[in-house]
Design a protein around this motif. Structure first.
Motif, PDB file in Angstrom:
ATOM      1  N   PHE A  30      15.241 -26.967 -14.183  1.00  0.00           N
ATOM      2  CA  PHE A  30      13.835 -27.126 -14.569  1.00  0.00           C
ATOM      3  C   PHE A  30      12.927 -27.232 -13.348  1.00  0.00           C
ATOM      4  O   PHE A  30      11.808 -26.698 -13.349  1.00  0.00           O
ATOM      5  N   GLU A  31      13.390 -27.890 -12.280  1.00  0.00           N
ATOM      6  CA  GLU A  31      12.603 -27.963 -11.051  1.00  0.00           C
ATOM      7  C   GLU A  31      12.428 -26.566 -10.446  1.00  0.00           C
ATOM      8  O   GLU A  31      11.338 -26.209 -10.008  1.00  0.00           O
ATOM      9  N   LEU A  32      13.503 -25.792 -10.423  1.00  0.00           N
ATOM     10  CA  LEU A  32      13.424 -24.431  -9.905  1.00  0.00           C
ATOM     11  C   LEU A  32      12.490 -23.579 -10.757  1.00  0.00           C
ATOM     12  O   LEU A  32      11.661 -22.831 -10.231  1.00  0.00           O
ATOM     13  N   ALA A  33      12.597 -23.714 -12.065  1.00  0.00           N
ATOM     14  CA  ALA A  33      11.722 -22.951 -12.964  1.00  0.00           C
ATOM     15  C   ALA A  33      10.259 -23.301 -12.730  1.00  0.00           C
ATOM     16  O   ALA A  33       9.397 -22.413 -12.698  1.00  0.00           O
ATOM     17  N   ASP A  34       9.966 -24.576 -12.539  1.00  0.00           N
ATOM     18  CA  ASP A  34       8.584 -24.983 -12.275  1.00  0.00           C
ATOM     19  C   ASP A  34       8.066 -24.383 -10.975  1.00  0.00           C
ATOM     20  O   ASP A  34       6.920 -23.941 -10.892  1.00  0.00           O
ATOM     21  N   LEU A  35       8.916 -24.349  -9.947  1.00  0.00           N
ATOM     22  CA  LEU A  35       8.515 -23.753  -8.675  1.00  0.00           C
ATOM     23  C   LEU A  35       8.254 -22.255  -8.810  1.00  0.00           C
ATOM     24  O   LEU A  35       7.280 -21.728  -8.291  1.00  0.00           O
ATOM     25  N   ILE A  36       9.159 -21.571  -9.495  1.00  0.00           N
ATOM     26  CA  ILE A  36       9.018 -20.120  -9.647  1.00  0.00           C
ATOM     27  C   ILE A  36       7.773 -19.771 -10.465  1.00  0.00           C
ATOM     28  O   ILE A  36       7.057 -18.835 -10.149  1.00  0.00           O
ATOM     29  N   LYS A  37       7.509 -20.542 -11.518  1.00  0.00           N
ATOM     30  CA  LYS A  37       6.365 -20.247 -12.386  1.00  0.00           C
ATOM     31  C   LYS A  37       5.032 -20.388 -11.661  1.00  0.00           C
ATOM     32  O   LYS A  37       4.049 -19.789 -12.072  1.00  0.00           O
ATOM     33  N   THR A  38       4.984 -21.152 -10.569  1.00  0.00           N
ATOM     34  CA  THR A  38       3.729 -21.323  -9.837  1.00  0.00           C
ATOM     35  C   THR A  38       3.412 -20.119  -8.954  1.00  0.00           C
ATOM     36  O   THR A  38       2.290 -20.004  -8.469  1.00  0.00           O
ATOM     37  N   ASP A  39       4.362 -19.244  -8.738  1.00  0.00           N
ATOM     38  CA  ASP A  39       4.129 -18.041  -7.937  1.00  0.00           C
ATOM     39  C   ASP A  39       3.347 -17.032  -8.770  1.00  0.00           C
ATOM     40  O   ASP A  39       3.813 -16.592  -9.821  1.00  0.00           O
ATOM     41  N   PRO A  40       2.162 -16.642  -8.310  1.00  0.00           N
ATOM     42  CA  PRO A  40       1.347 -15.721  -9.106  1.00  0.00           C
ATOM     43  C   PRO A  40       1.960 -14.324  -9.259  1.00  0.00           C
ATOM     44  O   PRO A  40       1.590 -13.583 -10.162  1.00  0.00           O
ATOM     45  N   ASN A  41       2.908 -13.968  -8.407  1.00  0.00           N
ATOM     46  CA  ASN A  41       3.542 -12.654  -8.483  1.00  0.00           C
ATOM     47  C   ASN A  41       4.795 -12.641  -9.357  1.00  0.00           C
ATOM     48  O   ASN A  41       5.405 -11.599  -9.556  1.00  0.00           O
ATOM     49  N   PHE A  42       5.182 -13.804  -9.861  1.00  0.00           N
ATOM     50  CA  PHE A  42       6.401 -13.886 -10.662  1.00  0.00           C
ATOM     51  C   PHE A  42       6.165 -13.354 -12.070  1.00  0.00           C
ATOM     52  O   PHE A  42       5.161 -13.624 -12.700  1.00  0.00           O
ATOM     53  N   HIS A  43       7.138 -12.591 -12.536  1.00  0.00           N
ATOM     54  CA  HIS A  43       7.130 -12.105 -13.916  1.00  0.00           C
ATOM     55  C   HIS A  43       8.493 -12.443 -14.524  1.00  0.00           C
ATOM     56  O   HIS A  43       9.533 -12.175 -13.922  1.00  0.00           O
ATOM     57  N   PRO A  44       8.508 -13.058 -15.715  1.00  0.00           N
ATOM     58  CA  PRO A  44       9.790 -13.489 -16.310  1.00  0.00           C
ATOM     59  C   PRO A  44      10.851 -12.401 -16.419  1.00  0.00           C
ATOM     60  O   PRO A  44      12.041 -12.690 -16.318  1.00  0.00           O
ATOM     61  N   SER A  45      10.445 -11.163 -16.593  1.00  0.00           N
ATOM     62  CA  SER A  45      11.443 -10.094 -16.715  1.00  0.00           C
ATOM     63  C   SER A  45      12.138  -9.799 -15.384  1.00  0.00           C
ATOM     64  O   SER A  45      13.148  -9.102 -15.350  1.00  0.00           O
ATOM     65  N   LYS A  46      11.629 -10.361 -14.311  1.00  0.00           N
ATOM     66  CA  LYS A  46      12.201 -10.127 -12.982  1.00  0.00           C
ATOM     67  C   LYS A  46      12.954 -11.349 -12.454  1.00  0.00           C
ATOM     68  O   LYS A  46      13.140 -11.501 -11.256  1.00  0.00           O
ATOM     69  N   ILE A  47      13.395 -12.226 -13.340  1.00  0.00           N
ATOM     70  CA  ILE A  47      14.046 -13.465 -12.905  1.00  0.00           C
ATOM     71  C   ILE A  47      15.303 -13.195 -12.079  1.00  0.00           C
ATOM     72  O   ILE A  47      15.546 -13.859 -11.070  1.00  0.00           O
ATOM     73  N   ASN A  48      16.102 -12.217 -12.448  1.00  0.00           N
ATOM     74  CA  ASN A  48      17.315 -11.916 -11.700  1.00  0.00           C
ATOM     75  C   ASN A  48      16.970 -11.485 -10.281  1.00  0.00           C
ATOM     76  O   ASN A  48      17.539 -11.992  -9.314  1.00  0.00           O
ATOM     77  N   LYS A  49      16.028 -10.568 -10.132  1.00  0.00           N
ATOM     78  CA  LYS A  49      15.636 -10.103  -8.800  1.00  0.00           C
ATOM     79  C   LYS A  49      14.996 -11.225  -7.995  1.00  0.00           C
ATOM     80  O   LYS A  49      15.191 -11.316  -6.787  1.00  0.00           O
ATOM     81  N   THR A  50      14.242 -12.089  -8.648  1.00  0.00           N
ATOM     82  CA  THR A  50      13.611 -13.211  -7.957  1.00  0.00           C
ATOM     83  C   THR A  50      14.675 -14.146  -7.390  1.00  0.00           C
ATOM     84  O   THR A  50      14.616 -14.543  -6.222  1.00  0.00           O
ATOM     85  N   LEU A  51      15.661 -14.498  -8.207  1.00  0.00           N
ATOM     86  CA  LEU A  51      16.721 -15.391  -7.743  1.00  0.00           C
ATOM     87  C   LEU A  51      17.590 -14.730  -6.676  1.00  0.00           C
ATOM     88  O   LEU A  51      18.021 -15.392  -5.724  1.00  0.00           O
ATOM     89  N   MET A  52      17.827 -13.433  -6.792  1.00  0.00           N
ATOM     90  CA  MET A  52      18.591 -12.725  -5.774  1.00  0.00           C
ATOM     91  C   MET A  52      17.838 -12.759  -4.441  1.00  0.00           C
ATOM     92  O   MET A  52      18.431 -12.951  -3.379  1.00  0.00           O
TER      93      MET A  52
END
Length: 76
Positions: A30-52
C-alpha cells in the motif's frame, strides 16, 4: 513503439496467482501504491513496466530485471 514496450505491457501478468499476504507485506504494498499513484505520468495499465523500471533503477548493475510475477516481498 518498440517490441519491448509492447511485451512489457503483457509479460508479468500471465503467471500471477492469488495468495495470502501478511499484514506487514500488505502495508509495504500500500505504501508503494501510494507513492506510484502520486506520479503524474503513471497509468495503471503500465504497472508492470513501472515496477520493472523501479527495479532496474534501484539496482542498475543487476542485468536481470524482474517482471511483476517474478518479484517477491523482498523486492518491494
Amino acid at each position: 513503439m518498440s517490441q519491448n514496450d509492447i511485451l512489457g505491457d503483457f509479460i508479468g501478468w500471465d503467471r500471477l496467482k492469488k495468495g495470502k499476504i501478511s499484514p506487514e507485506n500488505k502495508k509495504i504494498i500500500f505504501e508503494l501504491a501510494d507513492l506510484i499513484k502520486t506520479d503524474p505520468n503513471f497509468h495503471p495499465s503500465k504497472i508492470n513496466k513501472t515496477l520493472m523500471g523501479l527495479y532496474a533503477y534501484i539496482d542498475p548493475f543487476d542485468p536481470q530485471v524482474k517482471t511483476l510475477d517474478q518479484m517477491n516481498a523482498t523486492d518491494f
